[in-house]
Write a protein that holds these residues in place. Sequence first.
Motif, PDB file in Angstrom:
ATOM      1  N   THR A  14     -10.432  75.982 -24.971  1.00  0.00           N
ATOM      2  CA  THR A  14     -11.811  75.844 -24.538  1.00  0.00           C
ATOM      3  C   THR A  14     -11.904  76.160 -23.050  1.00  0.00           C
ATOM      4  N   ARG A  35     -20.447  67.271 -14.928  1.00  0.00           N
ATOM      5  CA  ARG A  35     -20.154  66.460 -16.119  1.00  0.00           C
ATOM      6  C   ARG A  35     -19.211  65.316 -15.776  1.00  0.00           C
ATOM      7  N   ASP A  42     -20.328  64.238 -24.359  1.00  0.00           N
ATOM      8  CA  ASP A  42     -20.235  65.447 -25.172  1.00  0.00           C
ATOM      9  C   ASP A  42     -21.489  65.708 -26.001  1.00  0.00           C
ATOM     10  N   THR A  45     -24.785  69.242 -24.816  1.00  0.00           N
ATOM     11  CA  THR A  45     -24.059  70.506 -24.961  1.00  0.00           C
ATOM     12  C   THR A  45     -23.891  71.190 -23.604  1.00  0.00           C
ATOM     13  N   PRO A  46     -22.893  72.047 -23.479  1.00  0.00           N
ATOM     14  CA  PRO A  46     -22.729  72.795 -22.218  1.00  0.00           C
ATOM     15  C   PRO A  46     -23.978  73.601 -21.852  1.00  0.00           C
ATOM     16  N   ASP A  47     -24.639  74.176 -22.857  1.00  0.00           N
ATOM     17  CA  ASP A  47     -25.852  74.954 -22.579  1.00  0.00           C
ATOM     18  C   ASP A  47     -26.965  74.060 -22.043  1.00  0.00           C
ATOM     19  N   ARG A  48     -27.102  72.868 -22.608  1.00  0.00           N
ATOM     20  CA  ARG A  48     -28.140  71.935 -22.159  1.00  0.00           C
ATOM     21  C   ARG A  48     -27.852  71.444 -20.745  1.00  0.00           C
ATOM     22  N   TYR A 118     -32.880  63.327 -23.418  1.00  0.00           N
ATOM     23  CA  TYR A 118     -32.157  62.751 -24.546  1.00  0.00           C
ATOM     24  C   TYR A 118     -32.765  61.446 -25.021  1.00  0.00           C
TER      25      TYR A 118
END
Length: 163
Positions: A14, A35, A42, A45-48, A118
């Motif tokens: 990854t 992060r 987790d 998401t990385p995109d978010r 979220y």
Amino acid sequence: MTGLIATVLPDEDTPAPALIVNDGFFPEIDPAVFRKQHRIRDAVTPDRAREALIAAMLAVYRDLAAWALSHRAGGTRKLDDVRRSDGSISTIDGINTLVLLYQRAVFTAAKAEVVERYRDVDLTSAGQRKAEDLEPSITELRRDSIHAIRDMLGVTRTTVELI
């Protein structure tokens, strides 16, 4: 009797999230540092996380655009080279304090957005109460971002007017 201790190793396949390249004056932003420093789970998401960081970078840039332009006009090429009025560069842990403040402004604004976004899932009443408990946290994160920006600008954090 000996117990088994499981260790989760990072997945070497990854790749680390790519740096978010800035405009040249302001520094790049590392989503992995964001992060880690702000304990982004987790579930985000990385995109978010990247989207929240970019939105925060845009907001912080808007507040610092005129200030940055004046430094650029004076020949300063990047934030890391901005000097205090006495000609020195203030550093902590070898990093220009303005870079640290910029990163704080971006990270806290992005964290506020992540926490806010979220919350909008369907919640049980116990979950709703927990979401309401987060409200001061979002406000405090936004406040911290504003304070970092005001510290960069060299202005006070509080404005008081007589009524």
